[in-house]
Enzyme design. Structure first.
Site, short mmCIF file in Angstrom:
data_model
loop_
_atom_site.label_atom_id
_atom_site.label_comp_id
_atom_site.label_asym_id
_atom_site.label_seq_id
_atom_site.Cartn_x
_atom_site.Cartn_y
_atom_site.Cartn_z
N TYR A 1 0.81 -1.23 0.00
CA TYR A 1 0.00 0.00 0.00
C TYR A 1 0.84 1.28 0.00
O TYR A 1 2.02 1.24 0.27
CB TYR A 1 -1.09 -0.04 1.06
CG TYR A 1 -0.81 -0.03 2.54
CD1 TYR A 1 0.43 0.21 3.09
CD2 TYR A 1 -1.88 -0.27 3.42
CE1 TYR A 1 0.61 0.23 4.47
CE2 TYR A 1 -1.70 -0.27 4.80
CZ TYR A 1 -0.45 -0.01 5.31
OH TYR A 1 -0.28 0.01 6.66
N GLU A 2 0.22 2.37 -0.37
CA GLU A 2 0.94 3.64 -0.63
C GLU A 2 2.05 3.45 -1.67
O GLU A 2 3.08 4.12 -1.60
CB GLU A 2 1.54 4.23 0.66
CG GLU A 2 0.56 4.55 1.74
CD GLU A 2 -0.58 5.46 1.31
OE1 GLU A 2 -0.43 6.18 0.33
OE2 GLU A 2 -1.65 5.40 1.95
N GLY A 3 1.80 2.61 -2.65
CA GLY A 3 2.78 2.38 -3.72
C GLY A 3 3.62 1.15 -3.44
O GLY A 3 4.37 1.12 -2.48
#
Lengths: 562, 562
Positions: free
Chosen positions: A406-408
């Protein structure tokens, strides 16, 4: 820095001690219960596990959300470097709980930097108090890493607001019952916007519309359709949100949404890296306690005829030291990066900004990938008991697995590092990074045997980085696929080196303190950790170098026939 | 070999095809249901998840348990190398299901080699039919890796049977409702036995005592007290068994139990290595299908303005190739080891036996540690979807985590490798292993560019192995703690090298077949996989070498102050 001239170290220590007590007493007990019960979804509403609401109320009451935010909007105004330490403790106590304040911090950061005065006046106060929480709404079923495919519509109305319609998925704390209101920051596309990422705009969509007196009023047309059944962080509700002509407020200009979102994402990416450290520390503490307690087998050196605590066995020590050095290396790197972010924010000189931005994907990529490894070692140290859910080690292994996603994802971090932070300036900042490491090597060379041993390995690892960097700069011009075939190895090489460098600097500082007469176990073990890292982890840099320099073709040539 | 002179390759192919169909049709559907429902425990009885009983009945009916066992007792008598392939398919279909036949195989192997004629006549028939299942009862709360601490008592009765009393934990398929009877093989201690591992005896304790006509009769005094709530393999019941003066039958002599148990454990350890390959293959297939299907982002090389299936992106290819090469490397190593086990069993020459025994901890250690890594990559390729339980990738990550723990942790495998297989003969077999690899390098050197590139990396990895071996032999004499500080790195170095060697041999064979005109995608990709492994995985051997040669002191010196 002037901005922090009135921060005394003793006050900071007291604040962190107080926060530590809060986390240990109020938050730690939520972790196992929350994992077992999970967030529940019924009739369009999310119910949080038992105990969360009380703990969150206490969190607001003590004003912890305000820690690093500006005094102008009710914050306490401590440096980000202090905030990183606090964030680590909260997330070590319970990562599911920690996600709510983490997302709120991201929303605050985005509003501070891009919101209008009116928007700041409306939303920042309650967010900084923690009475309202924030969310980031990027992902849609067809648009994950690829934000250019976002299809949520935003239609301008006569009154200047926008009607937002579409489906957003994977929205962390998208719906919950802990706060009076939830402020969604939503990426959407106006009807005449260009296609792709350049046609995105960012909107504030409050779950409850805010009355003129600042209180939450009527429900907005945002509905939680379901929450996900996940491998880990089960007490953190991951919502599917339906926007059905919901009222949204444009942030900044139309079509500048991605730029604004990046501000929020950069803050969130750094924070997710810190979650990786937090989770690693929790796993380590649990494994260490077990290894001291569990008695099994005689020592291999025959010094005792009795079984001993397993911490006496060399391979258990190896695993514990691996966990500890990866955790402390990540922590040192994150603390230094937080310092750079503080300086970048307050001084704003281009070099410091560039250095801080270079470090963010390293913190996110390295600390999260390593958290998965550390949590896995934490299970291994427990043997069969590690596989039993009640032991607790398995939860960390499950929770950790979202961190590199998550968040890239790690690949997205690697693309950011290679594309934006290395290639764009022709490697200038990357070379500055290497030059700073070389300075540390010079100091290590004039130290004692341990310092010299650390310096030797650090120099080899920096050499691997420079060789990989040269190759990347060369190949990004002539064979972009080959360069990106090595992007994640390059990220891991850089992160592994950065953490080792920071531990080496820590060892030098520890030695200086010892030379000044402070001969404590803490300082001795700081040096021991740095030496272990240098000898066991830094050699991995050479492997990554080999993959980058010699591995691209075999990777690109392989096919996947049916 | 004479023993297999009537095995035709075409018959073997037909048998494996038929087994593959059985696994795909009958067993694959159990995997997700079993994970969701789990085995349940109520009122002292274990109920298996829906569908298991039917599938197991079909398994018996088709005679699959008999595949590799001797015709004399009703077996089909196929080589172990064929059995390994079959076992991989069954465990790829559902590892929880596969554990029942796996344990039965272990019990059959132990009885064949150490049981009396009467014991063989009583138990082997129904076990080989699969109508009865087998278990291994070693672990007790205080005795995990340290079997010397086993406290279960065995008191000889006037009729020559023994009364067995004690608590055994972590007993896989210790209680279930799939078979007519369960044959427990139990380590226990007679009253006058020496303390430690040399005072252990092995007993047959049938769950139902066998009537003179060979049918199961009265319940023995063995009770299932509970089953564990586990991270993975949830459909495989892990029982706590209470023995309360249960009737047991001694196998062989008193105090020779550990020796007998080692026979069973060696078979089971090899099989657990195969489970690692199976789980890796399943994860890979799932990730590959997703990567072909999921469309996201334009290619980095700008060749298309449209988003493409993610398998086109270099880093996704890197992860897929890493999964594939680790899986195929493990498979090649396991197949070769199964061949050695066949030869060791039927020819019985000391060198072949020693070579087979050298390989078993490598298969177990390497294939299971790599399975955890492969399953984790399998989640990563799915991005956020990988964290959602319904996707299926998360189950593999959970299931995989027991593999490096049960049947001896990775550290136990490493101790076995270093203590019994390397130090005991002064490194003779280890040097033979290196010499055989050097022969393959010589063949690669006269091949094409790919073969030469593989040969170069293989030679470097073998050099790392030999340097580590020299160091181990030297230090095992003067600093045993330092040697064992590097035991797991030495195991991983050896396993990584062995798998790379086998892939290299496969690449040579593929090239020979291509030169002979068989130009298939299968052969081309065999070479591509070997080359990728050589360039991306084999360099890890140098890192392990560095840890072994330079990392012992920092590991042993570190302390863990409060």
């Amino acid at each position: 820095m002037d901005a922090y001239s009135d921060c005394e170290l003793s006050d900071i220590g007291a604040a962190l001690e107080s926060y530590a007590r809060f986390c240990a007493e109020q938050i730690v007990p939520l972790s196992h219960i929350g994992d077992t019960l999970g967030a529940r979804f019924e009739n369009g509403r999310v119910t949080m596990p038992e105990g969360d609401a009380q703990a969150y109320a206490r969190f607001i009451e003590m004003g912890w959300q305000a820690l690093t935010h500006p005094a102008e909007y009710g914050g306490i105004g401590l440096p980000r470097a202090v905030g990183a330490a606090a964030k680590e403790m909260l997330n070590a106590a319970d990562m599911s709980f920690g996600l709510c304040p983490l997302l709120t911090d991201g929303a605050i950061e985005a509003l501070l930097l891009t919101g209008s005065d009116e928007q700041k006046a409306t939303y920042l106060g309650p967010l900084i108090e923690g009475r309202w929480s924030g969310t980031m709404n990027l992902t849609e079923p067809q648009a994950g890493s690829d934000l250019g495919r976002v299809a949520t519509k935003a239609v301008r109305r006569a009154d200047g607001t926008y009607g937002i319609s579409g489906t957003k998925i994977f929205i962390t704390y998208g719906a919950h019952d802990l706060t009076e209101n939830i402020i969604h920051l939503v990426l959407a596309r106006t009807p005449d916007a260009p296609s792709g990422p350049k046609g995105l705009s960012l909107f504030i969509v409050p779950q409850k519309l805010v009355e003129p007196d600042g209180t939450p009023g009527a429900e907005n047309a945002v509905n939680c359709v379901s929450i996900e059944h996940k491998l880990g962080v089960r007490a953190s509700p991951t919502a599917v949100l339906e926007y059905d002509d919901a009222t949204g407020f444009l942030i900044g200009e139309e079509n500048s949404g991605l730029e604004h979102m990046f501000i929020m994402m950069n803050a969130a990416r750094f924070s997710v890296g810190v979650q990786g450290i937090a989770l690693s520390e929790r796993s380590y503490q649990r494994a260490l306690a077990y290894a001291r307690d569990r008695v099994q087998s005689r020592p291999v050196n025959g010094q005792s005829k009795h079984a001993v605590p397993i911490i006496e066995h060399p391979d258990v020590r190896r695993m514990l030291m691996r966990m500890r050095s990866l955790t402390e290396g990540g922590r040192a790197m994150a603390a230094a990066t937080a310092g750079l972010l503080d300086m970048a924010h307050h001084r704003g000189d281009p070099e410091t900004i560039a250095e801080a931005e270079f470090m963010v994907p390293l913190v996110k990529g390295f600390c999260t990938e390593r958290a998965v490894e550390v949590a896995s070692l934490g299970i291994q140290i427990h043997g069969g008991m590690g596989f039993i859910e009640e032991t607790g080690a398995a939860q960390h292994y499950r929770d950790a697995r979202i961190l590199p996603i998550y968040e890239g994802t790690t690949a997205i971090q690697a693309n950011d590092l290679l594309g934006r932070k290395v290639m764009r300036d022709g490697g200038a900042i990357a070379r500055l990074f290497a030059a700073r490491i070389a300075e540390t090597e010079a100091r290590l060379a004039s130290g004692d045997a341990s310092a010299q041993a650390i310096g030797t390995r650090l120099a080899q690892a920096r050499g691997a980085f420079e060789a990989a960097l040269d190759w990347m700069l060369e190949n990004s011009r002539k064979d972009i696929d080959a360069a990106f075939a090595g992007s994640v190895p390059f990220l891991m090489l850089s992160g592994t080196l950065a953490a080792g460098w920071m531990l080496a600097k820590g060892a030098l500082a520890a030695q200086t303190a010892r030379d000044a007469g402070q001969d404590t176990a803490f300082l001795t073990q700081k040096i021991a950790t740095a030496l272990f890292y240098a000898q066991h982890i830094l050699p991995e840099c050479a492997t990554e170098q080999a993959r980058i320099l010699h591995g691209a073709q075999s990777l690109l040539d392989a096919a996947f026939p049916d």
